[in-house]
Each structure stands twice: as structure tokens, then as C-alpha cells.
Design an enzyme around this catalytic site. Structure first.
Site, short mmCIF file in Angstrom:
data_model
loop_
_atom_site.label_atom_id
_atom_site.label_comp_id
_atom_site.label_asym_id
_atom_site.label_seq_id
_atom_site.Cartn_x
_atom_site.Cartn_y
_atom_site.Cartn_z
N ASP A 77 0.93 -1.41 0.03
CA ASP A 77 0.08 0.15 -0.01
C ASP A 77 0.98 1.18 -0.03
O ASP A 77 0.32 2.36 -0.33
CB ASP A 77 -0.99 0.08 1.21
N HIS A 202 -6.06 -10.21 -5.11
CA HIS A 202 -4.69 -10.65 -4.32
C HIS A 202 -3.75 -10.92 -5.38
O HIS A 202 -2.47 -11.16 -4.87
CB HIS A 202 -4.93 -11.99 -3.48
O1 F6P Z 1 -2.34 -4.67 3.91
C1 F6P Z 1 -2.87 -3.89 2.93
C2 F6P Z 1 -3.66 -4.81 1.92
O2 F6P Z 1 -2.92 -4.91 0.62
C3 F6P Z 1 -4.86 -3.99 1.72
O3 F6P Z 1 -4.82 -2.84 0.78
C4 F6P Z 1 -6.14 -4.65 1.29
O4 F6P Z 1 -7.21 -4.37 1.64
C5 F6P Z 1 -5.78 -5.85 2.49
O5 F6P Z 1 -4.02 -5.89 2.48
C6 F6P Z 1 -6.23 -7.24 2.20
O6 F6P Z 1 -5.92 -7.99 3.16
P1 F6P Z 1 -6.37 -9.58 3.37
O7 F6P Z 1 -5.66 -10.45 2.43
O8 F6P Z 1 -6.23 -10.00 4.71
O9 F6P Z 1 -7.82 -9.56 2.66
#
Ligand code: F6P
Length: 272
Positions: A77, A202
């Protein structure tokens, strides 16, 4: 782990150590277990890699237990105060740019409007920089208020006057909602645009690191060990203007990295 344990991994995404959010570590009992384990395994010091939450945990741990800890900024981020770039940000940007370039082919060929949602629950750095890098028609981020009428007027102007396709990058945490919400809101205005939504998700958090991320992580890794040997404690090693800086955990936790308004202006200038 020994030095050789990290051989031949520079090109890999993810973490061989694995990672997890731990509720137990929020308690003093959980931290005691961590401390005992570190002592038992004769660990001399910790280099923690992460964002705000990681440094909060590390700060609390070092307040409760006498253990040497330094930190490195690691989050896609880029929302950490005290460093120009965080480890992972550049790789995520490259992933977004590559994906949007491919989406652009369909957008242009079919004269469509695409709302592409990128990560950034609380921050728009990914959306903004990748938006500039792929020539997005608009970028919507949590740090600024999104006025739907303005977005609509802008898109109508572009689509009727000069463009046959549009890509709008939406940070997932935008105040007006995610990409589906924005598309639905735009649909209500009644124009007959052929609109599509893509949520990149992701894929932005994995993959082989970019050259810049490898360089940054290598420099910061060396800086972390230098800092520990220099008796520095509870500081994050960052990089500002290509120079290593040490920022106390307290400072990086307390301050917020702000979006540069000039970057938002650039998106509009390039579309005008
Ligand atoms: O930690 C940052 C981040 O990349 C955010 O931008 C995103 O919303 C989050 O992680 C997603 O996290 P998780 O994999 O726990 O859903």
C-alpha cells in the site's frame, strides 16, 4: 535459519517464514511466550517487516520486554510515513500496470468503460501511481472526496469529445465505494456506455519482486543489520531520496503519509 537459508529466494514472492495476524500477541501473556521462545532459540534480535500494525506490535513488545528490534517497511500500500517507498509497492504497481494494459486492449477495441478496483483499504497510493503509469482517465482514492456528479461529467466529456474508451482506477477503500458501486452509480445517469468491472484483488500481493523492490529490500536489509550493530532500537529503516533514514517506531506510527495533490492533477492534465 542461517545465512544460507535465504539463498536463492530473492526472486520469490510471499514469505518463506509465513505470516499471520496474532490476537494472542496483543496480550502480555502472548508476548511473554514470544519472548521466551526468542530466548530459548538464542535469537539475538528481530527485524520485523510490515506496516503500521507490525510496528505497533513491535513497539509494545519492546516496551514490555528488553529485546532489540528494528523494522523494515513492507506493504504493497506504500502508506507508511518515513520512507518514499515500501517493499512490495513497486511490484504491485507493475502488476497493476500489466493487467490494465491488457484490459485497455478490450476497452479500446470494444469502446468500453472499465472500472478497475485495486487494493488500498485506507490508501490510494497504488491507484494513483499506477493510474498515471497506465494513462487512466480517472483515479478514485480514499484520501479525497469522490463526487459522483463530477466523475460522471468528466467521463461523459471524455467519451463524447475525445475518447472511445475509458479506464477508471478505483482504490478499494474509496469513500464512494468499490468499483462495482461506482459502476452502478454511473449506470443510474442513463448513458448507454458499455461498462465493465474488474477487481484485481490478491494478484497484487504476489509474484516475483520487481528489480526495484529487490534493490530496496537488499539495501534496507543491510541497513537493518547495521542499525542493530550500531545499538539502534525500535526504529524503522526507510529510504528517502535514495538515502537510508532511521525513523523511530513512534514517529512512523503517529504520522500519516499524505497523497501529493500534484499527482492527482497530473491525471487530469494528461486527459485534458
Ligand atoms: O495490507 C494492505 C492490503 O493490501 C490492503 O490494501 C488490502 O485491503 C488488504 O491488504 C487485504 O488483506 P487480506 O488479504 O487480509 O484481505
Amino acid at each position: 535459519m542461517e545465512s544460507k537459508s535465504v539463498g536463492n529466494i530473492i526472486q520469490r514472492g510471499g514469505t518463506i517464514l509465513k505470516t499471520a495476524r496474532s490476537d494472542r500477541f496483543r496480550t502480555i501473556e502472548g508476548q511473554q511466550i514470544a519472548y521466551d521462545n526468542l530466548r530459548k532459540h538464542e535469537v539475538d534480535a528481530l527485524v520485523v517487516i510490515g506496516g503500521d500494525g507490525t510496528f505497533r506490535g513491535a513497539r509494545e513488545f519492546t516496551e514490555n520486554f528488553p529485546f532489540p528490534v528494528v523494522g523494515l517497511p513492507g506493504t504493497i500500500d506504500n502508506d507508511l510515513y518515513g520512507t518514499d517507498m515500501t517493499i512490495g509497492y513497486d511490484t504491485a504497481l507493475n502488476t497493476v500496470v500489466e493487467a490494465v494494459d491488457k484490459i485497455r486492449d478490450t476497452a479500446a477495441s470494444h469502446e468500453r468503460m472499465f472500472f478497475v478496483e485495486v487494493m488500498g483499504r485506507d490508501a490510494g497510493f497504488i491507484a494513483l501511481r499506477s493510474g498515471i503509469a497506465c494513462g487512466a482517465e480517472d483515479v478514485l482514492i480514499p484520501e479525497t472526496v469522490t463526487y459522483l456528479d463530477e466523475v460522471h461529467d468528466k467521463l461523459v466529456k471524455y467519451m463524447t469529445e475525445k475518447k472511445t474508451s475509458s479506464i477508471i482506477l478505483v482504490a478499494e477503500g474509496d469513500d464512494a465505494g468499490g468499483a462495482y458501486d461506482i459502476r452502478n452509480a454511473m449506470a443510474k445517469y442513463g448513458e448507454e456506455f458499455d461498462m465493465r468491472v474488474i477487481v484485481l484483488g490478491h494478484i497484487q500481493r504476489g509474484g516475483s519482486p520487481s528489480a526495484y523492490d529487490r534493490y530496496l529490500a537488499s539495501r534496507l536489509g543491510v541497513a537493518a543489520i547495521d542499525a542493530l550493530l550500531d545499538d539502534q532500537r525500535s526504529v524503522m529503516c526507510g529510504m528517502v531520496h535514495n538515502e537510508i533514514v532511521l525513523v523511530p517506531f513512534n514517529k512512523t506510527i503517529k504520522h500519516h503519509k499524505t497523497i501529493d495533490q500534484k499527482m492527482l492533477d497530473i491525471v487530469d492534465v494528461l486527459n485534458s
